[in-house]
Design a protein around this motif. Structure first.
Motif, PDB file in Angstrom:
ATOM      1  N   GLN A   1       0.845  -1.210   0.000  1.00  0.00           N
ATOM      2  CA  GLN A   1       0.000   0.000   0.000  1.00  0.00           C
ATOM      3  C   GLN A   1       0.879   1.259   0.000  1.00  0.00           C
ATOM      4  O   GLN A   1       0.591   2.220  -0.712  1.00  0.00           O
TER       5      GLN A   1
ATOM      6  N   ASN B   1       0.582   4.201  -2.523  1.00  0.00           N
ATOM      7  CA  ASN B   1       0.203   5.508  -1.944  1.00  0.00           C
ATOM      8  C   ASN B   1       1.189   6.589  -2.373  1.00  0.00           C
ATOM      9  O   ASN B   1       0.793   7.707  -2.724  1.00  0.00           O
TER      10      ASN B   1
ATOM     11  N   ALA C   1      -9.526   2.359  -6.239  1.00  0.00           N
ATOM     12  CA  ALA C   1      -9.272   1.310  -5.242  1.00  0.00           C
ATOM     13  C   ALA C   1     -10.242   0.169  -5.510  1.00  0.00           C
ATOM     14  O   ALA C   1     -11.393   0.395  -5.899  1.00  0.00           O
TER      15      ALA C   1
ATOM     16  N   ASP D   1      -4.528   8.293   0.098  1.00  0.00           N
ATOM     17  CA  ASP D   1      -3.862   7.058   0.529  1.00  0.00           C
ATOM     18  C   ASP D   1      -4.936   6.005   0.841  1.00  0.00           C
ATOM     19  O   ASP D   1      -6.031   6.342   1.274  1.00  0.00           O
ATOM     20  N   ILE D   2      -4.602   4.733   0.625  1.00  0.00           N
ATOM     21  CA  ILE D   2      -5.440   3.638   1.117  1.00  0.00           C
ATOM     22  C   ILE D   2      -4.850   3.253   2.477  1.00  0.00           C
ATOM     23  O   ILE D   2      -3.678   2.884   2.575  1.00  0.00           O
TER      24      ILE D   2
ATOM     25  N   ARG E   1      -7.615  -2.623  -1.918  1.00  0.00           N
ATOM     26  CA  ARG E   1      -6.277  -2.773  -2.532  1.00  0.00           C
ATOM     27  C   ARG E   1      -6.200  -1.813  -3.704  1.00  0.00           C
ATOM     28  O   ARG E   1      -7.225  -1.354  -4.221  1.00  0.00           O
TER      29      ARG E   1
END
Ligand code: APR
Length: 234
Positions: A51, A55, A115, A129-130, A146
């Protein structure tokens, strides 16, 4: 004069916008291993690291200094002004083709600004951001998101639609790709002999010998020149 055009792009078309390619000396895979950030196993093993990698790339793409360049804009003009059909198939996960105005566009390796939810399998617009507890905009599930990016070992997207377009095209143009990764690297072999094939790249790619024609140089120079000639009927 071509009627049905398929254009394939790779990371090289976004290089002059400030985004790194993968296999150049200063490319992404010179800094981090594919096995650590771009496979389903990597994500299962260390989701935080994976991630974090995406990101950082998504944050860079949000930078106002990063935008479409003359090559992206030339392809959007081709779609607008060409009398026949134009389909743009990109391996890139950036959104520079959309921001240049291209609409008939397939992201065969997915999109950084989306996402994908492991619960509902939906892909939603996602520019931030995730985080570990991020909630899916479609189903609300937390911690199941994801990157909507195709990893090594996964099937590229829209392959049936791409195959049909390759079957019908009479001009195939490959731009800014090293010809290292299949199935995209195999498209030229599928069409050669019945479609005109052209490579526009900084330098000859792995598949250079399979193309009828080539123009080598930076995309912001060779792509507008090629589109101008095409729209003049060359
Ligand atoms: N103008 C035109 N071409 C360029 C430029 C430029 N300014 N700069 C670099 N290139 C060319 C390089 O010569 C190289 O042939 O772009 C190509 C980039 O190749 P790669 O880094 O391998 O990128 P790409 O072909 O898009 O990779 C395909 O591999 O890692 C996976 O999923 C990832 O979609 C990616 C796929």
């Amino acid at each position: 004069m071509a009627n049905r055009i398929v254009v394939l792009t790779g990371a090289g078309i976004s290089r002059e916008s400030g985004l790194a390619t993968f296999r150049d000396a200063d490319g992404l895979w010179a800094k981090v291993r594919i096995e650590d950030v771009a496979t389903p196993d990597a994500f299962a093993r260390d989701p935080t690291r994976v991630q974090g990698f995406y990101n950082a790339r998504r944050a860079q793409l949000r930078d106002p200094a990063i935008g479409p360049n003359a090559a992206h804009l030339a392809l959007a003009r081709l779609e607008r002004e060409h009398a026949g059909e134009v389909l743009l198939v990109t391996q890139n996960v950036d959104d520079l083709h959309e921001r240049a105005g291209s609409t008939r566009l397939i992201h065969m390796h997915g999109e950084l600004m989306k996402a994908r939810c492991l619960a509902c399998h939906g892909a939603s617009a996602w520019r931030a951001d995730i985080a570990p507890d991020s909630a899916c905009p479609a189903c609300g599930a937390r911690g199941r998101l994801r990157p909507h990016v195709v990893w090594f070992g996964e099937m590229p997207l829209a392959m049936e639609q791409i195959g049909a377009a390759l079957e019908a095209c009479d001009l195939f143009v490959s731009i800014g790709t090293s010809g290292n990764v299949y199935p995209a690297a195999g498209f030229v072999a599928e069409v050669r002999g019945r479609a005109r094939t052209v490579e526009l790249n900084l330098e000859p790619s792995e598949g250079a010998s399979l193309f009828d024609e080539a123009m080598h140089g930076p995309a912001t120079r060779v792509v507008p020149a090629f589109v101008d000639a095409l729209l003049r009927g060359a």
